[in-house]
Design a protein around this motif. Sequence first.
Motif, PDB file in Angstrom:
ATOM      1  N   GLY A 106       0.786  -1.241   0.000  1.00  0.00           N
ATOM      2  CA  GLY A 106       0.000   0.000   0.000  1.00  0.00           C
ATOM      3  C   GLY A 106       0.803   1.267   0.000  1.00  0.00           C
ATOM      4  N   LEU A 107       2.119   1.135  -0.270  1.00  0.00           N
ATOM      5  CA  LEU A 107       2.927   2.355  -0.327  1.00  0.00           C
ATOM      6  C   LEU A 107       2.745   3.024  -1.674  1.00  0.00           C
ATOM      7  N   PRO A 108       2.857   4.379  -1.754  1.00  0.00           N
ATOM      8  CA  PRO A 108       2.616   5.097  -3.019  1.00  0.00           C
ATOM      9  C   PRO A 108       3.678   4.806  -4.053  1.00  0.00           C
ATOM     10  N   GLY A 109       3.305   4.878  -5.335  1.00  0.00           N
ATOM     11  CA  GLY A 109       4.222   4.664  -6.433  1.00  0.00           C
ATOM     12  C   GLY A 109       5.028   5.914  -6.738  1.00  0.00           C
ATOM     13  N   GLU A 110       5.628   5.918  -7.913  1.00  0.00           N
ATOM     14  CA  GLU A 110       6.505   7.014  -8.304  1.00  0.00           C
ATOM     15  C   GLU A 110       5.745   8.344  -8.368  1.00  0.00           C
ATOM     16  N   GLY A 111       6.287   9.352  -7.715  1.00  0.00           N
ATOM     17  CA  GLY A 111       5.726  10.698  -7.754  1.00  0.00           C
ATOM     18  C   GLY A 111       4.436  10.863  -6.979  1.00  0.00           C
ATOM     19  N   ALA A 112       3.989   9.788  -6.307  1.00  0.00           N
ATOM     20  CA  ALA A 112       2.751   9.860  -5.523  1.00  0.00           C
ATOM     21  C   ALA A 112       3.086   9.962  -4.050  1.00  0.00           C
ATOM     22  N   SER A 113       2.069  10.320  -3.246  1.00  0.00           N
ATOM     23  CA  SER A 113       2.272  10.446  -1.807  1.00  0.00           C
ATOM     24  C   SER A 113       1.028   9.970  -1.088  1.00  0.00           C
ATOM     25  N   ALA A 114       1.177   9.612   0.174  1.00  0.00           N
ATOM     26  CA  ALA A 114       0.059   9.143   0.982  1.00  0.00           C
ATOM     27  C   ALA A 114       0.436   9.253   2.444  1.00  0.00           C
ATOM     28  N   LYS A 115      -0.592   9.269   3.286  1.00  0.00           N
ATOM     29  CA  LYS A 115      -0.374   9.295   4.725  1.00  0.00           C
ATOM     30  C   LYS A 115      -0.580   7.885   5.264  1.00  0.00           C
ATOM     31  N   VAL A 116       0.364   7.439   6.066  1.00  0.00           N
ATOM     32  CA  VAL A 116       0.284   6.097   6.645  1.00  0.00           C
ATOM     33  C   VAL A 116       0.606   6.174   8.125  1.00  0.00           C
ATOM     34  N   LYS A 117       0.175   5.134   8.857  1.00  0.00           N
ATOM     35  CA  LYS A 117       0.452   5.059  10.279  1.00  0.00           C
ATOM     36  C   LYS A 117       1.717   4.219  10.496  1.00  0.00           C
ATOM     37  N   ALA A 118       2.658   4.774  11.208  1.00  0.00           N
ATOM     38  CA  ALA A 118       3.873   4.044  11.541  1.00  0.00           C
ATOM     39  C   ALA A 118       3.615   3.104  12.712  1.00  0.00           C
ATOM     40  N   SER A 119       4.609   2.231  12.972  1.00  0.00           N
ATOM     41  CA  SER A 119       4.438   1.266  14.058  1.00  0.00           C
ATOM     42  C   SER A 119       4.336   1.938  15.418  1.00  0.00           C
ATOM     43  N   ASP A 120       4.916   3.133  15.556  1.00  0.00           N
ATOM     44  CA  ASP A 120       4.835   3.843  16.841  1.00  0.00           C
ATOM     45  C   ASP A 120       3.587   4.704  16.956  1.00  0.00           C
ATOM     46  N   GLY A 121       2.692   4.624  15.963  1.00  0.00           N
ATOM     47  CA  GLY A 121       1.427   5.354  16.018  1.00  0.00           C
ATOM     48  C   GLY A 121       1.454   6.732  15.414  1.00  0.00           C
ATOM     49  N   HIS A 122       2.618   7.236  15.010  1.00  0.00           N
ATOM     50  CA  HIS A 122       2.703   8.548  14.388  1.00  0.00           C
ATOM     51  C   HIS A 122       2.213   8.476  12.946  1.00  0.00           C
ATOM     52  N   THR A 123       1.667   9.588  12.471  1.00  0.00           N
ATOM     53  CA  THR A 123       1.251   9.682  11.073  1.00  0.00           C
ATOM     54  C   THR A 123       2.427  10.170  10.251  1.00  0.00           C
ATOM     55  N   LEU A 124       2.726   9.421   9.201  1.00  0.00           N
ATOM     56  CA  LEU A 124       3.846   9.775   8.344  1.00  0.00           C
ATOM     57  C   LEU A 124       3.346  10.135   6.947  1.00  0.00           C
ATOM     58  N   PHE A 125       4.064  11.052   6.325  1.00  0.00           N
ATOM     59  CA  PHE A 125       3.761  11.461   4.951  1.00  0.00           C
ATOM     60  C   PHE A 125       4.769  10.750   4.060  1.00  0.00           C
ATOM     61  N   VAL A 126       4.300   9.747   3.299  1.00  0.00           N
ATOM     62  CA  VAL A 126       5.190   8.878   2.529  1.00  0.00           C
ATOM     63  C   VAL A 126       5.129   9.264   1.062  1.00  0.00           C
ATOM     64  N   THR A 127       6.325   9.380   0.429  1.00  0.00           N
ATOM     65  CA  THR A 127       6.427   9.726  -0.978  1.00  0.00           C
ATOM     66  C   THR A 127       7.160   8.611  -1.711  1.00  0.00           C
ATOM     67  N   ALA A 129       9.307   7.121  -5.015  1.00  0.00           N
ATOM     68  CA  ALA A 129      10.222   7.578  -6.072  1.00  0.00           C
ATOM     69  C   ALA A 129      10.841   6.355  -6.739  1.00  0.00           C
ATOM     70  N   LEU A 130      11.277   6.516  -7.978  1.00  0.00           N
ATOM     71  CA  LEU A 130      11.911   5.440  -8.732  1.00  0.00           C
ATOM     72  C   LEU A 130      13.359   5.849  -8.995  1.00  0.00           C
ATOM     73  N   VAL A 131      14.264   5.075  -8.471  1.00  0.00           N
ATOM     74  CA  VAL A 131      15.679   5.420  -8.583  1.00  0.00           C
ATOM     75  C   VAL A 131      16.418   4.229  -9.193  1.00  0.00           C
ATOM     76  N   GLY A 132      16.836   4.332 -10.470  1.00  0.00           N
ATOM     77  CA  GLY A 132      17.621   3.297 -11.130  1.00  0.00           C
ATOM     78  C   GLY A 132      16.991   1.931 -11.061  1.00  0.00           C
ATOM     79  N   GLY A 133      15.723   1.779 -11.241  1.00  0.00           N
ATOM     80  CA  GLY A 133      15.057   0.486 -11.214  1.00  0.00           C
ATOM     81  C   GLY A 133      14.645   0.054  -9.825  1.00  0.00           C
ATOM     82  N   TYR A 134      15.021   0.824  -8.782  1.00  0.00           N
ATOM     83  CA  TYR A 134      14.633   0.545  -7.398  1.00  0.00           C
ATOM     84  C   TYR A 134      13.511   1.501  -6.991  1.00  0.00           C
ATOM     85  N   SER A 135      12.542   0.977  -6.249  1.00  0.00           N
ATOM     86  CA  SER A 135      11.461   1.814  -5.702  1.00  0.00           C
ATOM     87  C   SER A 135      11.873   2.281  -4.323  1.00  0.00           C
ATOM     88  N   VAL A 136      11.827   3.546  -4.127  1.00  0.00           N
ATOM     89  CA  VAL A 136      12.237   4.137  -2.852  1.00  0.00           C
ATOM     90  C   VAL A 136      11.022   4.802  -2.213  1.00  0.00           C
TER      91      VAL A 136
END
Length: 567
Positions: A106-127, A129-136
């Motif tokens: 459920g993580l966002p694809g290239e150039g997309a963003s989303a809000k997710v809940k981390a394991s410690d309960g904090h809300t994170l803003f996840v972006t 990116a595609l770097v040399g064939g690797y998804s970051v």
Amino acid sequence: MHRDSTIAVYLRFAGASLAAFLVISITFGFIGISLMRMAHEDASTRASVAYAAPLLGVLEAPGGDVAARAATAGAAMLAEPYRAVQVRSADGTVVYAGGASLPERGLPGEGASAKVKASDGHTLFVTGALVGGYSVAVAQDDAPIEAGVVRSQRALAVLVAIFAVAAYVVLQVAYWFGVSGLVKTYRRLLHLYNRGDEIRSSLDLQEVVAHLSRDATALARGEYGMVALFDEASGDMTLQATYEDAVGAVGYHTRRIEEWYLRRCAATNSPVAGTQPAAAYRQIFGPALDGEGRMLAVMCVPISMRDRTLGVLSVLRDAKRGGFAQEEIASVEALANQGVMAVEQAQLFTKVRSHADEIELSYDATLKALMAALDAKDEVTEGHCERVAKLTVQLARQMGIEDQALVDIERGALLHDVGKIGVPDAVLKKPKALNDLEWEAMRKHPLLAGLMVSKIGFLEGALPILLYHHERYDGQGYPFGLAGDAIPLEARVFMVIDAYDAMTSDRPYRAAMSHHEAMTEIASHNGKQFDPDVVRAFAALMSSRPELRHAGGTRVLIEHDDDEAVA
């Protein structure tokens, strides 16, 4: 349009515009807030992508353990506000995951963003990116981003509110000034229309000039007003009306005046405005204008039709209040233009009425001449027509017949015997009883009277008496044998008066009855020859007006005397 209605219109506009501004402001506010959030999130996404770019060199370097290199680079990147970095290979294998724990799916694809809940309960803003064939996937702390968005949204809301309030106030002020000008113009036009309508509805010259002088003074905020009419034939200026605002009084005049501004206005057929010494108008307005060195602002407007000047409308006020503004002069001009037709028609009506009075006097004189000719034909009944005419009018008025009908009744009574002109003298003056043929000739005189005057328009109202004054209430009369209410009221009234005068007048063949004898005779024919209501009204009239009675002595009735109560 009254002031209350103007305020009501303004309040309706203020309410409607306020609702519109609220809807627009809220709409733009929501749109702006949404755009502001999108802009912040887009900026954060671009920052994350830029942040992940250095991994390119590490991941694409030849040789070595990719995971180890990614771990080393990722660990170096973990610093505020970045909380987690996850690198996946093209087949989805997690090469490196550092920092806070991110979900595997459920993580966002290239150039997309989303809000997710981390394991410690904090809300994170996840972006993503595609770097040399690797998804970051790079995760930032969402709190600073959200705080920036809220600050921007509040600033935008304040700016929208300030702009909306300012625009609303400017719009209301502009509307008020615009409406005030329109209302002022509307009121002036409505006032002119109402005044013009009132002036045009009158045919009386005095009433017309009174309206003009008073209304012009009010329109121009003057202290004095006057109307002078101009006679083109003689060149005379005749003062007709003056108005003094302080006392609200109109004065009526018919005298010649000479005043320079009035003359100039009439001669040029154009408005004249200026100042004059108050003493020049003392002869018109009296000692109210006394005061050493006092000056008056004067405005004169022609009352003209095409190129013909009928008169001048003038307004005056103390010069200390200033001269007349162009708007005031225009208002008085408009009033004069509306009044010119009224002045002309009032003048024409006065002339027509004068001619009509002369014609009516000529008609009445003609009728009296005709009656004199009838008296000359039958000296026995001399004066009978005038007597019955006067008494019939008195009784008709007693019975409530309208005044406009009394003229026709008087003329009918005067002319009731005019048909006897067509009856031979041998029949009319025969001292003995009439035979059947002679009675037939006598009974035709109402029809002859009707034929004689039927083509004379102004005598049309007299026909009921001429045609029906020998009918009887019981239907035994002539020439038509009408009965009861089928006989016109004026004829029923005249029957009683005609009989009364005949019975109380001397004739060569008998003496007159006394009043009481005649009243007894009339009462004996109540409901037969005469209408009971008319008989009662006649008795009441004679009781209240004894001066109307005739005095006489005992007499003997002649059978063919058609004016008698007993025929």
